[in-house]
Design a protein around this motif. Structure first.
Motif, PDB file in Angstrom:
ATOM      1  N   GLN A 289      36.368   8.353   9.178  1.00 47.34           N
ATOM      2  CA  GLN A 289      35.608   7.195   9.645  1.00 47.34           C
ATOM      3  C   GLN A 289      34.546   6.852   8.620  1.00 47.34           C
ATOM      4  N   GLY A 290      34.103   5.592   8.648  1.00 49.10           N
ATOM      5  CA  GLY A 290      33.181   5.143   7.610  1.00 49.10           C
ATOM      6  C   GLY A 290      31.901   4.548   8.147  1.00 49.10           C
ATOM      7  N   GLY A 291      31.099   4.080   7.221  1.00 50.08           N
ATOM      8  CA  GLY A 291      29.815   3.508   7.577  1.00 50.08           C
ATOM      9  C   GLY A 291      29.874   2.013   7.734  1.00 50.08           C
TER      10      GLY A 291
ATOM     11  N   LEU B 219      27.419  11.682  14.982  1.00 49.70           N
ATOM     12  CA  LEU B 219      28.373  12.782  14.849  1.00 49.70           C
ATOM     13  C   LEU B 219      27.766  14.093  15.343  1.00 49.70           C
TER      14      LEU B 219
ATOM     15  N   THR C 214      25.053   7.347  11.339  1.00 50.74           N
ATOM     16  CA  THR C 214      26.388   7.910  11.562  1.00 50.74           C
ATOM     17  C   THR C 214      26.316   9.414  11.751  1.00 50.74           C
TER      18      THR C 214
ATOM     19  N   VAL D  33      31.244  17.743  10.391  1.00 52.12           N
ATOM     20  CA  VAL D  33      31.469  16.944   9.187  1.00 52.12           C
ATOM     21  C   VAL D  33      31.864  17.892   8.062  1.00 52.12           C
TER      22      VAL D  33
ATOM     23  N   PHE E  48      33.727  11.560   6.159  1.00 50.78           N
ATOM     24  CA  PHE E  48      32.962  10.307   6.154  1.00 50.78           C
ATOM     25  C   PHE E  48      33.260   9.543   4.868  1.00 50.78           C
TER      26      PHE E  48
ATOM     27  N   GLY F  69      33.181  14.243   2.514  1.00 52.68           N
ATOM     28  CA  GLY F  69      33.030  12.807   2.390  1.00 52.68           C
ATOM     29  C   GLY F  69      33.755  12.249   1.193  1.00 52.68           C
TER      30      GLY F  69
ATOM     31  N   VAL G  52      24.235   5.687   6.951  1.00 51.22           N
ATOM     32  CA  VAL G  52      24.699   7.071   6.814  1.00 51.22           C
ATOM     33  C   VAL G  52      23.954   7.977   7.786  1.00 51.22           C
TER      34      VAL G  52
ATOM     35  N   PRO H  98      34.158   2.932  12.885  1.00 47.50           N
ATOM     36  CA  PRO H  98      32.825   3.536  12.739  1.00 47.50           C
ATOM     37  C   PRO H  98      32.294   4.032  14.078  1.00 47.50           C
TER      38      PRO H  98
END
Length: 226
Positions: free
Chosen positions: A51-53, A201, A197, A208, A182, A211, A194, A163
């Motif tokens: 998943q991303g920002g 999480l 996020t 995590v 990430f 990335g 960031v 996201p």
């Protein structure tokens, strides 16, 4: 980040976003090697959520190409799942129906055979989003067991997710995966995003594990980095 470090992907390759994935080989090899070489007493992750920002970070491209890399180069049995229910794309790329899919599987109305197989790689579409209030958003715990059940069929499961800051489904999914990757877009993803996020999480009790810094450009001549 407990297992893998931040991996850089080349801007010219990331913007292309199509096979072959040769420009990504080194990045993906680093990612795969560091994931498999876990500290003593830890098992390699089996279920990874990408998943991303924010939109446009390249999450779908990175997760898809990494799945292809593992299935074709490492010869792993991989299941790639479209878990971006707001903006599903995998069914278009692989020319398959958008439903039934992952949502239908979590609901229990369909089995794992709805995935489309191409060699070592299987792909599962997002499915019927209207089913989510009865699964991911209802507080039920059996969807976790359904997700784990897929782990018996595949060596690696990769979820392409939206996201977490804007999608409650991602919050629910992140809590029952082995790790989250990430994806940040170089020079675009803001630090505040960031941090937000990572906070989400953490609240989801997600792990995590690494990335990807996507679309990275080197503004200084390459020879100066050596």
């Amino acid at each position: 980040m407990d297992i893998v470090k931040m991996i850089n992907t080349p801007a010219e390759a990331a913007s292309r976003g199509s096979m072959p994935f040769v420009p990504f080989d080194t990045c993906f090899q680093q990612l795969a090697n560091q994931m498999m070489n876990c500290p003593d007493g830890q098992s390699p992750p089996c279920i990874l959520l990408f998943q991303g920002g924010g939109r446009g970070s390249g999450v779908s491209t990175i997760s898809r190409l990494f799945a292809h890399y593992l299935s074709e180069k490492v010869l792993m049995r991989v299941l790639l799942i479209d878990a971006d229910f707001d903006n599903p794309t995998l069914h278009k790329i692989h020319r398959m129906p958008p439903s039934p899919g992952f949502a239908d599987y979590l609901e229990g109305t369909r089995g794992p055979d709805i995935a489309q197989s191409i060699g070592n790689l299987s792909v599962m579409a997002a499915g019927d989003k209207s089913l989510l209030p009865r699964t991911l958003l209802s507080g039920r715990s059996d969807f976790k067991a359904r997700l784990r059940e897929l782990g018996k069929e595949y060596e690696m499961i990769i979820l392409d997710a939206a996201p977490i800051t804007t999608c409650p489904e991602t919050f629910s999914l992140a809590s029952c995966t082995d790790g989250v990757i990430f994806v940040a877009k170089s020079e675009k993803t803001r630090k505040a995003v960031v941090h937000a996020t990572m906070n989400q999480l953490h609240l989801a009790r997600a792990k995590v594990v690494g990335g990807v810094l996507n679309f990275r450009r080197f503004h200084i001549p390459t020879w100066l980095y050596h």
